[in-house]
Write an enzyme that holds these catalytic residues in place. Structure first.
Site, PDB file in Angstrom:
ATOM      1  N   LYS A   1      27.174  34.806  48.652  1.00  0.00           N
ATOM      2  CA  LYS A   1      27.652  34.652  47.281  1.00  0.00           C
ATOM      3  C   LYS A   1      29.002  33.975  47.338  1.00  0.00           C
ATOM      4  CE  LYS A   1      28.828  37.056  43.048  1.00  0.00           C
ATOM      5  NZ  LYS A   1      28.785  38.300  42.287  1.00  0.00           N
TER       6      LYS A   1
ATOM      7  N   LYS B   1      23.733  32.355  46.201  1.00  0.00           N
ATOM      8  CA  LYS B   1      24.248  32.256  44.833  1.00  0.00           C
ATOM      9  C   LYS B   1      25.576  31.538  44.812  1.00  0.00           C
ATOM     10  CE  LYS B   1      25.826  35.172  41.135  1.00  0.00           C
ATOM     11  NZ  LYS B   1      26.510  36.372  40.872  1.00  0.00           N
TER      12      LYS B   1
HETATM   13  C1  PBG Z   1      28.986  40.547  39.328  1.00  0.00           C
HETATM   14  C2  PBG Z   1      28.095  39.375  39.180  1.00  0.00           C
HETATM   15  C3  PBG Z   1      28.436  38.073  38.775  1.00  0.00           C
HETATM   16  C4  PBG Z   1      27.240  37.379  38.650  1.00  0.00           C
HETATM   17  C5  PBG Z   1      26.218  38.248  39.012  1.00  0.00           C
HETATM   18  N1  PBG Z   1      26.762  39.468  39.335  1.00  0.00           N
HETATM   19  C6  PBG Z   1      29.753  37.481  38.414  1.00  0.00           C
HETATM   20  C7  PBG Z   1      30.821  37.426  39.418  1.00  0.00           C
HETATM   21  O1  PBG Z   1      30.652  37.700  40.596  1.00  0.00           O
HETATM   22  O2  PBG Z   1      31.934  37.136  38.988  1.00  0.00           O
HETATM   23  C8  PBG Z   1      27.115  35.965  38.175  1.00  0.00           C
HETATM   24  C9  PBG Z   1      25.800  35.577  37.577  1.00  0.00           C
HETATM   25  C10 PBG Z   1      25.794  34.293  36.820  1.00  0.00           C
HETATM   26  O3  PBG Z   1      26.797  33.574  36.708  1.00  0.00           O
HETATM   27  O4  PBG Z   1      24.728  33.988  36.265  1.00  0.00           O
HETATM   28  N2  PBG Z   1      29.503  40.792  40.562  1.00  0.00           N
END
Ligand code: PBG
Length: 333
Positions: free
Chosen positions: A196, A256
């Site tokens: 991520k 991601k």
């Molecule tokens: C929370 C989380 C996020 C997303 C999924 N879970 C945001 C972040 O990490 O700031 C993003 C999903 C998206 O942008 O569609 N930890």
């Protein structure tokens, strides 16, 4: 010309193209992300046309619509009231909290639907971070993991099928696996946000949940998540994260965002035999929606081509806000 091989022969008719097509997208590939809040009505999300913060009733209806379109998995995100947000995000393990209630409700109404949850503190943190922020402004790792384990157990207790740690704390997959097993939830799987990245593509999501990092009185709050989410310049590090998650007991690995990181999906596909998930994130969705609203792109064609690109890169499943639209288009053929 005397050519021994003419690639165009197999592109001549729709039937020939379908016959030799290597990759396909199906509604059962999708995990449909849904936002839920305490309100009695559904609230549209400005930067995500077509998406809403659903009331519990609205959520049940929307999940029913997804089911009828052939979608068999959803992931839930809560918009938590400001008054419930604290420095340690303790609301995240409240068994009577919004997410456990939503899970129970959906398991009642749609028992066949796979329910994935998100494990991280940001929707519950008054500081807007995925972990606890110390007085010095450091996002604490081990202290956070202890809370995430309680969050995961509360979600499993409510009936979640797949727990999705999105927090990027070190060692959380193994700790959550152990916590779940200790409570006899060995059948509950972990879909780890393995690679991520600290990405600007999450903007609309943070608007949806009002969960962006925010200044606090008396302590410095990091403005972004770059001390725990991955650096956009790194590829090899994703392989290390995958190896760690696999060793710690992850069942599915996720990359991601998806689109700007197709190379990472491809590399992880070569490194692991676990299923790989791609998260087609909120910013990717917003760009497609904005351009198609202006008539600058053909939404249907762009979405289906994008989803296919995740499969071609090596993803087995796709988290996408386009899930219902795409399922409908696929059905129309
Ligand atoms: C929370 C989380 C996020 C997303 C999924 N879970 C945001 C972040 O990490 O700031 C993003 C999903 C998206 O942008 O569609 N930890």
């Amino acid at each position: 010309m005397e050519l021994s091989y003419r690639p165009r022969r197999l592109r001549r008719t729709p039937a020939l193209r379908a016959l030799v097509r290597e990759h396909h997208v199906r509604p059962t590939d999708f995990i449909y992300p849904l936002f839920v809040h305490e309100g009695a009505t559904n609230e549209p999300i400005g930067a995500m046309p077509g998406a809403s913060r659903w009331s519990l009733e609205g959520l049940v209806e929307e999940v029913g619509r997804a089911w009828d379109l052939g979608i068999r998995a959803v992931v839930l995100f809560p918009k938590v009231a400001d008054g419930l947000k604290t420095e340690d995000g303790a609301e995240c393990f409240n068994e009577g909290g919004l997410i456990p209630r939503a899970i129970r409700r959906l398991k009642d109404t749609h028992p066949g639907m796979t329910i994935m949850t998100d494990v991280a503190l940001d929707p519950y943190s008054c500081d807007g971070h995925d972990g606890i922020v110390s007085a010095e402004g450091v996002v604490l790792n081990d202290e956070t993991v202890a809370i995430l384990c309680r969050q995961a157990v509360a979600q499993a207790q409510a009936g979640a099928d797949l727990i999705g740690p999105s927090d990027m704390m070190d060692g959380r997959v193994g700790a959550i696996r152990e916590a779940l097993d200790a409570e006899n939830f060995e059948h509950v799987g972990i879909i780890s946000y393995t690679a991520k990245y600290a990405s600007a593509y999450y903007g609309p999501f943070r608007e949806a949940l009002d969960s962006a990092p925010r200044a606090a009185a008396g302590k410095p709050i990091p403005k972004d998540k770059s001390t725990y989410q991955m650096d956009a310049g790194n590829g090899r590090e994703a392989i290390t994260e995958a190896q760690l998650d696999e060793a710690e007991g992850a069942d599915i690995l996720m990359v991601k965002p998806g689109l700007a990181y197709l190379d990472i999906i491809y590399r992880l596909r070569g490194e692991s035999n676990l299923p790989i998930a791609a998260y087609n994130v909120s910013g990717e969705y917003a760009m497609v929606k904005a351009a198609s609203e202006r008539g600058w792109i053909d939404e249907r064609a762009v979405v289906l081509e994008t989803l296919l690109s995740f499969k071609r890169a090596g993803a087995d499943l796709i988290l996408t806000y386009h899930a219902c639209d795409a399922a409908q288009w696929l059905r129309q053929g």
